[in-house]
Design an enzyme around this catalytic site. Structure first.
Site, PDB file in Angstrom:
ATOM      1  N   GLU A  96      11.660  21.990  49.743  1.00 14.10           N
ATOM      2  CA  GLU A  96      11.279  21.905  48.299  1.00 14.10           C
ATOM      3  C   GLU A  96      12.390  21.634  47.439  1.00 14.10           C
ATOM      4  OE1 GLU A  96       9.145  25.597  47.798  1.00 14.10           O
ATOM      5  OE2 GLU A  96       7.620  24.784  49.106  1.00 14.10           O
ATOM      6  N   GLU A 166      11.150  23.654  59.757  1.00  8.87           N
ATOM      7  CA  GLU A 166      10.186  23.694  58.881  1.00  8.87           C
ATOM      8  C   GLU A 166       9.799  22.324  58.638  1.00  8.87           C
ATOM      9  OE1 GLU A 166      10.063  27.440  56.623  1.00  8.87           O
ATOM     10  OE2 GLU A 166      11.065  26.005  55.228  1.00  8.87           O
ATOM     11  N   SER A 207       3.200  27.479  57.271  1.00 11.44           N
ATOM     12  CA  SER A 207       1.777  28.199  57.351  1.00 11.44           C
ATOM     13  C   SER A 207       1.634  29.116  58.558  1.00 11.44           C
ATOM     14  CB  SER A 207       0.766  26.891  57.898  1.00 11.44           C
ATOM     15  OG  SER A 207       0.814  25.908  56.398  1.00 11.44           O
TER      16      SER A 207
HETATM   17  C1  PEP Z   1       8.170  28.031  53.185  1.00  9.60           C
HETATM   18  O1  PEP Z   1       8.115  27.975  52.108  1.00  9.60           O
HETATM   19  O2  PEP Z   1       9.322  28.218  54.062  1.00  9.60           O
HETATM   20  C2  PEP Z   1       6.715  28.196  54.197  1.00  9.60           C
HETATM   21  C3  PEP Z   1       6.988  28.024  55.308  1.00  9.60           C
HETATM   22  O3  PEP Z   1       5.925  28.233  53.509  1.00  9.60           O
HETATM   23  P1  PEP Z   1       4.171  28.571  53.723  1.00  9.60           P
HETATM   24  O4  PEP Z   1       4.482  29.509  55.024  1.00  9.60           O
HETATM   25  O5  PEP Z   1       3.583  28.950  52.678  1.00  9.60           O
HETATM   26  O6  PEP Z   1       3.864  27.213  54.839  1.00  9.60           O
END
Ligand code: PEP
Length: 252
Positions: A96, A166, A207
Protein backbone atom coordinates in the site's frame (compact mmCIF):
# COMPACT_ATOMS: atom_id res chain seq x y z
CA UNK A 1 16.60 -22.89 10.73
CA UNK A 2 13.95 -20.55 12.18
CA UNK A 3 12.16 -22.56 14.88
CA UNK A 4 9.48 -20.05 15.90
CA UNK A 5 6.18 -19.30 14.19
CA UNK A 6 5.58 -15.56 13.88
CA UNK A 7 2.06 -14.11 14.00
CA UNK A 8 2.20 -10.40 13.17
CA UNK A 9 -0.89 -8.23 12.90
CA UNK A 10 -1.02 -5.19 10.65
CA UNK A 11 -3.89 -2.98 11.76
CA UNK A 12 -3.25 -0.52 8.89
CA UNK A 13 -5.18 2.75 9.54
CA UNK A 14 -7.72 0.99 11.75
CA UNK A 15 -8.37 0.34 15.41
CA UNK A 16 -8.89 2.61 18.38
CA UNK A 17 -7.73 3.06 21.97
CA UNK A 18 -10.76 0.95 22.96
CA UNK A 19 -9.75 -1.91 20.65
CA UNK A 20 -6.16 -1.76 21.92
CA UNK A 21 -7.55 -2.21 25.44
CA UNK A 22 -9.72 -5.16 24.41
CA UNK A 23 -6.77 -6.82 22.61
CA UNK A 24 -4.56 -6.29 25.66
CA UNK A 25 -7.08 -8.07 27.89
CA UNK A 26 -7.57 -10.96 25.49
CA UNK A 27 -3.90 -11.41 24.60
CA UNK A 28 -3.00 -11.47 28.30
CA UNK A 29 -5.45 -14.39 28.63
CA UNK A 30 -4.34 -16.25 25.48
CA UNK A 31 -0.58 -15.79 25.42
CA UNK A 32 0.36 -17.85 28.53
CA UNK A 33 -1.37 -20.87 26.98
CA UNK A 34 0.82 -20.73 23.88
CA UNK A 35 4.26 -22.22 23.27
CA UNK A 36 7.05 -19.67 23.68
CA UNK A 37 7.96 -20.24 20.02
CA UNK A 38 4.70 -18.55 18.98
CA UNK A 39 5.97 -15.02 18.55
CA UNK A 40 3.16 -12.49 18.47
CA UNK A 41 3.44 -8.88 17.33
CA UNK A 42 1.00 -6.11 16.45
CA UNK A 43 1.91 -3.31 14.05
CA UNK A 44 -0.49 -0.48 14.75
CA UNK A 45 -1.02 3.21 13.95
CA UNK A 46 1.62 5.37 15.70
CA UNK A 47 -0.96 6.97 17.98
CA UNK A 48 -1.80 3.54 19.44
CA UNK A 49 1.77 2.42 20.13
CA UNK A 50 1.42 3.23 23.84
CA UNK A 51 -2.22 2.17 24.19
CA UNK A 52 -1.48 -1.52 24.85
CA UNK A 53 -0.84 -3.23 28.14
CA UNK A 54 0.78 -6.49 27.09
CA UNK A 55 3.27 -9.04 28.31
CA UNK A 56 6.76 -8.03 27.13
CA UNK A 57 6.92 -11.13 24.93
CA UNK A 58 4.36 -9.57 22.60
CA UNK A 59 6.04 -6.99 20.43
CA UNK A 60 4.50 -3.74 19.30
CA UNK A 61 5.44 -2.33 15.93
CA UNK A 62 4.77 0.59 13.60
CA UNK A 63 3.87 0.48 9.91
CA UNK A 64 6.26 3.03 8.45
CA UNK A 65 9.14 5.32 9.40
CA UNK A 66 11.17 8.11 7.87
CA UNK A 67 14.50 7.29 6.26
CA UNK A 68 15.84 10.51 7.85
CA UNK A 69 17.06 11.05 11.43
CA UNK A 70 15.21 14.28 12.26
CA UNK A 71 14.48 17.71 10.83
CA UNK A 72 12.10 19.55 8.54
CA UNK A 73 10.03 16.58 7.34
CA UNK A 74 6.52 17.61 8.32
CA UNK A 75 4.24 14.67 8.99
CA UNK A 76 7.01 12.07 9.10
CA UNK A 77 7.96 9.96 12.13
CA UNK A 78 11.57 9.01 12.84
CA UNK A 79 12.98 5.70 14.06
CA UNK A 80 14.08 7.39 17.27
CA UNK A 81 10.57 8.67 17.99
CA UNK A 82 9.25 5.15 17.48
CA UNK A 83 11.75 3.49 19.80
CA UNK A 84 10.92 6.11 22.46
CA UNK A 85 7.37 4.76 22.39
CA UNK A 86 8.55 1.21 23.10
CA UNK A 87 8.30 0.15 19.49
CA UNK A 88 10.37 -2.93 18.49
CA UNK A 89 9.37 -3.55 14.91
CA UNK A 90 8.42 -1.54 11.87
CA UNK A 91 6.86 -2.62 8.59
CA UNK A 92 8.62 -1.17 5.55
CA UNK A 93 7.66 -1.42 1.91
CA UNK A 94 4.08 -2.57 2.40
CA UNK A 95 2.48 -2.69 -1.05
CA UNK A 96 0.00 0.00 0.00
CA UNK A 97 2.92 2.35 0.63
CA UNK A 98 4.63 1.35 -2.59
CA UNK A 99 1.43 1.84 -4.61
CA UNK A 100 -0.43 4.67 -2.86
CA UNK A 101 2.58 6.67 -1.67
CA UNK A 102 4.98 5.85 -4.52
CA UNK A 103 7.71 4.40 -2.31
CA UNK A 104 10.52 3.02 -4.44
CA UNK A 105 12.53 -0.10 -3.64
CA UNK A 106 15.55 2.14 -2.93
CA UNK A 107 13.55 4.21 -0.43
CA UNK A 108 12.24 1.04 1.21
CA UNK A 109 15.83 -0.21 1.51
CA UNK A 110 16.89 3.08 3.12
CA UNK A 111 14.02 2.82 5.60
CA UNK A 112 15.06 -0.74 6.49
CA UNK A 113 18.64 0.48 7.09
CA UNK A 114 17.40 3.38 9.21
CA UNK A 115 15.29 1.00 11.31
CA UNK A 116 18.28 -1.30 11.92
CA UNK A 117 20.58 1.57 12.84
CA UNK A 118 18.09 2.55 15.54
CA UNK A 119 17.48 -0.88 17.00
CA UNK A 120 14.17 -1.53 15.26
CA UNK A 121 13.58 -4.77 13.37
CA UNK A 122 12.24 -3.95 9.90
CA UNK A 123 9.63 -6.27 8.42
CA UNK A 124 10.39 -5.80 4.74
CA UNK A 125 7.41 -6.50 2.48
CA UNK A 126 7.78 -7.61 -1.10
CA UNK A 127 5.28 -8.96 -3.57
CA UNK A 128 3.97 -8.95 -7.11
CA UNK A 129 0.64 -7.71 -8.49
CA UNK A 130 -1.84 -10.09 -10.10
CA UNK A 131 -0.96 -8.75 -13.53
CA UNK A 132 2.75 -9.29 -12.94
CA UNK A 133 2.08 -12.89 -11.83
CA UNK A 134 -0.04 -13.57 -14.92
CA UNK A 135 2.77 -12.21 -17.09
CA UNK A 136 5.24 -14.59 -15.42
CA UNK A 137 7.13 -11.72 -13.79
CA UNK A 138 6.77 -12.77 -10.13
CA UNK A 139 10.41 -13.65 -9.52
CA UNK A 140 11.74 -10.68 -11.50
CA UNK A 141 9.60 -8.26 -9.49
CA UNK A 142 10.30 -9.64 -6.03
CA UNK A 143 13.93 -10.21 -7.00
CA UNK A 144 14.32 -6.50 -7.77
CA UNK A 145 12.59 -5.51 -4.50
CA UNK A 146 14.80 -7.89 -2.53
CA UNK A 147 18.05 -6.90 -4.26
CA UNK A 148 17.59 -3.23 -3.35
CA UNK A 149 17.44 -4.20 0.33
CA UNK A 150 20.35 -6.65 0.04
CA UNK A 151 22.53 -3.98 -1.57
CA UNK A 152 21.71 -1.45 1.13
CA UNK A 153 22.04 -3.75 4.15
CA UNK A 154 24.68 -6.27 3.17
CA UNK A 155 24.74 -9.83 4.53
CA UNK A 156 25.00 -8.87 8.21
CA UNK A 157 22.08 -6.47 7.99
CA UNK A 158 19.95 -8.98 6.08
CA UNK A 159 20.34 -11.48 8.93
CA UNK A 160 18.58 -9.01 11.24
CA UNK A 161 15.43 -8.28 9.24
CA UNK A 162 12.15 -10.13 8.88
CA UNK A 163 10.93 -10.60 5.33
CA UNK A 164 7.27 -10.78 4.32
CA UNK A 165 6.15 -12.16 0.99
CA UNK A 166 2.84 -10.45 0.31
CA UNK A 167 1.40 -11.05 -3.15
CA UNK A 168 -0.52 -7.83 -3.82
CA UNK A 169 -3.38 -9.76 -5.43
CA UNK A 170 -3.94 -11.60 -2.13
CA UNK A 171 -3.99 -8.56 0.17
CA UNK A 172 -7.43 -7.72 1.48
CA UNK A 173 -9.05 -9.63 -1.38
CA UNK A 174 -9.88 -12.92 0.33
CA UNK A 175 -7.82 -14.60 -2.45
CA UNK A 176 -5.09 -16.37 -0.50
CA UNK A 177 -2.10 -17.77 -2.37
CA UNK A 178 -2.30 -21.55 -2.20
CA UNK A 179 0.15 -23.11 0.25
CA UNK A 180 2.07 -24.46 -2.76
CA UNK A 181 2.22 -21.07 -4.50
CA UNK A 182 3.45 -19.39 -1.32
CA UNK A 183 5.95 -22.16 -0.54
CA UNK A 184 7.41 -21.94 -4.05
CA UNK A 185 8.18 -18.24 -3.58
CA UNK A 186 9.44 -18.64 -0.02
CA UNK A 187 11.85 -21.42 -1.05
CA UNK A 188 13.11 -19.21 -3.89
CA UNK A 189 13.60 -16.28 -1.52
CA UNK A 190 15.50 -18.43 0.95
CA UNK A 191 17.75 -19.50 -1.87
CA UNK A 192 18.35 -15.88 -2.97
CA UNK A 193 19.31 -14.96 0.59
CA UNK A 194 22.26 -17.35 0.53
CA UNK A 195 23.94 -18.06 3.83
CA UNK A 196 21.56 -15.82 5.85
CA UNK A 197 18.52 -17.54 4.36
CA UNK A 198 18.12 -19.88 7.28
CA UNK A 199 18.49 -17.11 9.89
CA UNK A 200 15.63 -14.74 9.16
CA UNK A 201 11.92 -15.36 9.33
CA UNK A 202 10.05 -15.24 6.03
CA UNK A 203 6.39 -14.49 6.66
CA UNK A 204 3.50 -14.90 4.26
CA UNK A 205 0.85 -12.17 4.01
CA UNK A 206 -2.38 -12.07 2.03
CA UNK A 207 -5.82 -12.96 3.42
CA UNK A 208 -4.50 -15.21 6.19
CA UNK A 209 -7.32 -16.23 8.54
CA UNK A 210 -7.88 -18.70 11.35
CA UNK A 211 -9.23 -21.16 8.78
CA UNK A 212 -6.22 -21.21 6.44
CA UNK A 213 -3.29 -20.37 8.74
CA UNK A 214 -2.38 -23.98 9.59
CA UNK A 215 -1.97 -25.14 5.99
CA UNK A 216 0.16 -22.09 5.16
CA UNK A 217 2.32 -22.18 8.29
CA UNK A 218 3.09 -25.87 7.90
CA UNK A 219 4.92 -25.23 4.64
CA UNK A 220 8.64 -25.79 5.03
CA UNK A 221 9.74 -22.23 4.26
CA UNK A 222 6.83 -20.27 5.74
CA UNK A 223 7.73 -19.03 9.22
CA UNK A 224 4.42 -17.37 10.03
CA UNK A 225 2.13 -14.66 8.75
CA UNK A 226 1.65 -10.93 8.39
CA UNK A 227 -2.06 -10.52 8.93
CA UNK A 228 -4.16 -7.51 7.94
CA UNK A 229 -7.95 -7.75 8.18
CA UNK A 230 -8.04 -10.80 10.45
CA UNK A 231 -5.74 -9.12 12.99
CA UNK A 232 -8.52 -6.67 13.91
CA UNK A 233 -10.81 -9.46 15.06
CA UNK A 234 -9.60 -10.98 18.31
CA UNK A 235 -11.31 -14.33 17.65
CA UNK A 236 -9.67 -14.64 14.21
CA UNK A 237 -6.33 -13.50 15.58
CA UNK A 238 -6.57 -15.97 18.45
CA UNK A 239 -7.39 -18.74 15.96
CA UNK A 240 -4.25 -17.89 13.95
CA UNK A 241 -2.09 -17.86 17.11
CA UNK A 242 -3.56 -21.22 18.13
CA UNK A 243 -2.88 -22.69 14.67
CA UNK A 244 0.77 -21.66 15.12
CA UNK A 245 0.76 -23.17 18.61
CA UNK A 246 -0.66 -26.51 17.42
CA UNK A 247 2.03 -26.68 14.76
CA UNK A 248 4.83 -26.02 17.25
CA UNK A 249 3.45 -28.55 19.74
CA UNK A 250 2.98 -31.18 17.03
CA UNK A 251 6.62 -30.79 15.96
CA UNK A 252 7.53 -31.39 19.64
C1 PEP B 1 -1.53 -6.84 4.94
O1 PEP B 1 -2.07 -5.75 4.87
O2 PEP B 1 -0.32 -6.92 5.23
C2 PEP B 1 -2.34 -8.03 4.70
C3 PEP B 1 -1.74 -9.16 4.55
O3 PEP B 1 -3.71 -7.84 4.65
P1 PEP B 1 -4.84 -8.97 4.62
O4 PEP B 1 -4.46 -10.03 5.63
O5 PEP B 1 -6.10 -8.27 4.99
O6 PEP B 1 -4.86 -9.55 3.24
Amino acid sequence: MVSSVFVVGNWKMNGSVLLAGDFSTELRRIQPELATEVQIALCVPDTLLVSFDLDKKIRIGAQNLSEFDAGAYTGEVSANLLTEQGCHLVIVGHSERRQLFSESSEQVAKKAAQALRNGLTPIVCIGETGEQREEGKTFAVIGEQLLAVQQELGEAGMASIWLAYEPVWAIGTGKTASPEQAQEVHAWLRDQLGSVGTELPILYGGSVKAGNAAELFQQRDIDGGLIGGASLDINEFEGICRAADTLIKRKG
